[in-house]
Design an enzyme around this catalytic site. Sequence first.
Site, short mmCIF file in Angstrom:
data_model
loop_
_atom_site.label_atom_id
_atom_site.label_comp_id
_atom_site.label_asym_id
_atom_site.label_seq_id
_atom_site.Cartn_x
_atom_site.Cartn_y
_atom_site.Cartn_z
N HIS A 194 15.70 -14.28 -4.19
CA HIS A 194 15.24 -15.63 -3.89
C HIS A 194 14.58 -16.26 -5.11
CE1 HIS A 194 12.40 -12.47 -2.46
NE2 HIS A 194 11.56 -13.11 -3.24
N GLN A 262 9.99 -18.94 -0.33
CA GLN A 262 10.92 -18.05 -1.06
C GLN A 262 12.32 -18.27 -0.49
OE1 GLN A 262 8.13 -14.85 -0.08
NE2 GLN A 262 8.39 -14.02 -2.14
N ARG A 292 13.53 -4.17 -12.43
CA ARG A 292 13.34 -3.70 -11.05
C ARG A 292 13.97 -4.73 -10.14
NH1 ARG A 292 10.06 -5.52 -7.05
NH2 ARG A 292 8.94 -4.12 -5.66
N ASP A 294 14.29 -6.47 -7.18
CA ASP A 294 13.44 -6.68 -6.00
C ASP A 294 14.28 -6.98 -4.76
OD1 ASP A 294 10.78 -7.21 -4.77
OD2 ASP A 294 11.59 -9.24 -4.56
N GLU A 336 14.78 -1.43 -5.68
CA GLU A 336 13.63 -1.51 -4.76
C GLU A 336 14.20 -1.73 -3.37
OE1 GLU A 336 10.36 -3.26 -2.37
OE2 GLU A 336 11.93 -4.52 -3.16
N HIS A 400 2.09 -1.79 -4.99
CA HIS A 400 1.37 -3.02 -4.62
C HIS A 400 1.67 -3.42 -3.18
CE1 HIS A 400 5.40 -4.31 -5.34
NE2 HIS A 400 5.11 -5.49 -4.82
N ARG A 525 -2.18 -6.77 1.87
CA ARG A 525 -1.79 -6.00 0.69
C ARG A 525 -2.77 -6.22 -0.47
NH1 ARG A 525 4.34 -7.76 -0.07
NH2 ARG A 525 3.38 -9.73 0.56
C1 OTU Z 1 9.39 -6.74 -2.20
O1 OTU Z 1 9.06 -5.98 -1.05
C2 OTU Z 1 8.14 -6.82 -3.05
O2 OTU Z 1 7.76 -5.55 -3.47
C3 OTU Z 1 7.08 -7.53 -2.28
O3 OTU Z 1 5.84 -7.53 -2.95
C4 OTU Z 1 7.55 -8.92 -2.01
O4 OTU Z 1 6.66 -9.55 -1.13
C5 OTU Z 1 8.96 -8.96 -1.38
O5 OTU Z 1 9.87 -8.05 -1.95
C6 OTU Z 1 9.58 -10.34 -1.57
O6 OTU Z 1 9.90 -10.58 -2.90
O7 OTU Z 1 9.43 -6.15 2.44
O8 OTU Z 1 6.89 -5.49 2.43
O9 OTU Z 1 13.61 -3.13 1.38
O10 OTU Z 1 10.95 -3.75 1.78
O11 OTU Z 1 11.87 -5.90 -0.81
C7 OTU Z 1 7.54 -5.56 1.20
C8 OTU Z 1 12.98 -3.95 0.50
C9 OTU Z 1 8.99 -5.94 1.35
C10 OTU Z 1 11.74 -4.62 1.08
C11 OTU Z 1 10.98 -5.18 -0.04
C12 OTU Z 1 9.84 -6.08 0.14
#
Ligand code: OTU
Length: 649
Positions: A194, A262, A292, A294, A336, A400, A525
């Site tokens: 996004h 987003q 990474r 995301d 990720e 995080h 978080r």
């Molecule tokens: C990720 O996490 C990031 O690490 C988060 O900090 C972001 O908020 C999010 O993307 C959006 O950019 O659901 O609870 O399977 O678990 O992408 C964290 C992947 C998340 C998701 C993960 C996401």
Amino acid sequence: MNPNPARSNAVREESMVALSRILPRVLPTLASDADRAVFRERVETHFADAFEMFLHLYGDHYDCHYHLEQTLLLVAEYFATRPATMRARDTERAGDPLWFTSHEMMGAVGYVDLFAGTLHGLHDRLPYLQELGITYLHLMPLFVAPQPHNDGGYAVSSFREVDPDLGTMAEFETVATAFRAHGIALVLDFVFNHTSDEHEWARRALAGDRHYQAYYHMFDDRTKPDEYEPFLREIFPDQAPGSFTYRPEIDKWIWTTFNHFQWDLNYANPDVFRAMLGEMLFLANRGADVLRLDAVPFVWKQLGTPSENLPGVHWIIRGFNAFVRMAAPALLFKSEAIVHPRDVKSYIAPGECQLSYNPILMSHLWDALATRETFLMRHAMQQRFALDPGTTWLNYVRSHDDIGWGFADEDAAAVGIDGGAHRTFLNNFYTGQFPGSFAAGVPFNYNPRTGDMRVSGTTAALAGLERALADGDVDAQQQAVQRILLIYGIVLSIGGIPLLYLGDELAALNAVAYRDDPTKADDSRWIHRPAFPDGRAARRHHVDTPEGAVFTGLQSLIQRRKMLPALAGNDARFHDLQNKHIFAFSRARELLVLGNFSEFRQTFPTNTLLAVLKADDVRLTDQLSGRLYAVGADSAFTMEPYELLWLKS
Ligand code: OTU
């Protein structure tokens, strides 16, 4: 369902025809004969992969071949403008392609602002990172983002501009070069599912530009969203329920998996693939060694499915890989995907994501600390730890994000545990509601409809230090320190790159002040995203403080790791030593790692150990303490509470 690696001859031939048509248009854009020769060779190696992906995803598009050509022209542009330092990096990595599997690797991850204020400040923290032996540094999103709400930087308004509060892209390049000179690889987030609603593409879309509206998933009314929605998972049910957002400016519904600001990109549009490839190569040329990826699972959507982990996602990443190899071959991807273990693994391949978070181990380590039992972790690791050559894990205990109990229900069932009930127990335990719990975590996104919930809190708080300090209980403080060192000790020896969540090395406590900040209060978080604790850092060598004990303990684990080539790679074998509290695995047939996950002394029959080592009697040296063990048959081996041993015969 991964893309089939065995490509059909028909596709191969078709790709060669396409290449012979496109190359003569692309090569003349390069300035020198040398460049043309290098680029041609790389394209010839990787074009079939790129072509196959294009055919799969955009084959029905009326101008598929035009897009392919445009994409290759773009790649050539980034190849031509790749700085000499990064080209040197390409050569260096080509000579040592498995650099990331070395036992000398040690990762850390943090926010620039929280860890060091600015990029300039980050540069000044180099000695601190060297004190810890860091060789891989992941900087959390540092790009321009909407204020004040930007999901901790995960709503990016420009992939090419650094948040002015942190510095500039030029400063990032300076830091990257300096860190590279000191053997530290730089990792950046590529938030590619996004953009923020303030990204230029989103702004243009909001202004009515149809070209950019097609960059996102936009709907004129609720018909389609209502068809999609029943299949979709709510990621942030508390602060961002549903997966679509209405924007009155254009009278449209927009797909927003995460927060309303987003906007999910539409990868079914080849313009989006090409544009994001450009952003990716831009970052590679600025000095990123690893991106990474995301929220990987969400980038491909299909009606009637959860639109997570679809085959289209694999095609996208394989496509990115093929083109990246042509312009910036040193760049690696880190997945990720915090999803079912089966899906986590589906992204890990040399031609897809060479690196991946290991959320499976992470959740099992916390599970084992809570239950004091290790058989579920052992079973899961036996099923799921092994990876293909050319790939590796990023093993971690905290990030995080929140902790979700992402173990597989079938793994739990295999050892007689009900997955759903066990998750409820773990949530209760880590939010301190279970009687006798040592943890001081807080809930994250409790979903009353599904009963789903995740947990926030720092490592130290979850491991018992927060409570022990509040109670002034010195023994409990010591146990908390032992728990932290035990799980980090596993992460440092099990195979893959260990990843330190900065702050953990100082046993940072929960940052509860986020509750008073209205821009953060709805996202727990933030409790485990503390600013660099200066006071604790000043005491880091005082071993009689918990922070000093953790810091020096970690430091010596890291130093030991770097002296043990047996810890390279990720070929662990997991053993049952007939004591459910002891987690045991061996590395390269040379090193045996034992961890006691209970606060009580434990014993097990030496015969099981001898069977594992295929010996009648053996002398073992603990690489951590230097202690010597003479192990004979028919007796008992004893381990102290929370003890960790790295035994070498
Ligand atoms: C990720 O996490 C990031 O690490 C988060 O900090 C972001 O908020 C999010 O993307 C959006 O950019 O659901 O609870 O399977 O678990 O992408 C964290 C992947 C998340 C998701 C993960 C996401």
